[in-house]
Design an enzyme around this catalytic site. Structure first.
Site, mmCIF file in Angstrom:
data_model
loop_
_atom_site.group_PDB
_atom_site.id
_atom_site.type_symbol
_atom_site.label_atom_id
_atom_site.label_comp_id
_atom_site.label_asym_id
_atom_site.label_seq_id
_atom_site.Cartn_x
_atom_site.Cartn_y
_atom_site.Cartn_z
ATOM 1 N N GLU A 84 2.576 -0.888 4.440
ATOM 2 C CA GLU A 84 2.306 0.464 3.957
ATOM 3 C C GLU A 84 3.622 1.187 3.708
ATOM 4 O OE1 GLU A 84 -0.708 1.979 3.532
ATOM 5 O OE2 GLU A 84 -2.109 0.736 4.692
ATOM 6 N N HIS A 88 0.846 -1.197 0.000
ATOM 7 C CA HIS A 88 0.000 0.000 0.000
ATOM 8 C C HIS A 88 0.879 1.245 0.000
ATOM 9 C CE1 HIS A 88 -3.560 -2.189 1.814
ATOM 10 N NE2 HIS A 88 -2.600 -2.955 2.249
HETATM 11 ZN ZN LIG Z 1 -4.061 0.498 0.577
#
Ligand SMILES: [Zn+2]
Length: 146
Positions: free
Chosen positions: A85, A3
């Site tokens: 992330e 992400h």
């Molecule tokens: Zn995401």
């Protein structure tokens, strides 16, 4: 599952990602945050712009990063995926140290779990999610972990 995230969007380095994933983000701290109030979101790992790796959730536990999603015919990707992330945005290149940390983390996880099936959020929630976005260099990343 890869992400990107930045809070507020497009700003790097603040305390807000930590706060979001720890459930302590104050909805009044920025106009954008009001829309995040009450969301249950977390990720296993965050890689900051300088390459620092932060872990929020043990890999054997579920984190809430995928949302409505499916991958290779399996729905609810949170049940079987590790969420990473990168602090970033869809319209900004990622930083050099982030690729290094991501490659190292991937190798460590593959040493433990075997070959991982790696995808972006946009692959498991197409149309709904765009991250990690066009600046994420998949070829470079895959070459670094192969
Ligand atoms: Zn995401």
């Amino acid at each position: 599952m890869i992400h990107n995230i930045s809070l507020p969007p497009g700003e790097f380095g603040g305390p807000y990602i930590d706060q979001l994933f720890m459930g302590t983000l104050h909805p009044g701290a920025h106009p954008y945050f009001a829309g995040l109030a009450g969301l249950r979101v977390s990720a296993h790992f965050l890689i900051r712009r300088d390459g620092e790796l932060v872990q929020y959730v043990p890999v054997e536990k579920r984190a809430w990063h995928a949302g409505e999603s499916s991958w290779n015919g399996r729905a609810r990707c949170n049940d079987f995926s590790i969420g990473v992330e990168l602090e970033g945005a869809d319209d900004v290149p990622f930083a050099e140290p982030q690729y290094e940390t991501l490659a190292r983390l991937t190798r460590e996880l593959e040493a433990r779990f075997g070959r991982l099936d790696i995808a972006g959020h946009s692959d498991i929630a197409p149309g709904r999610k765009s991250d990690p976005g066009p600046w994420f260099d998949w070829a470079r990343y895959r070459a670094a972990v192969t």
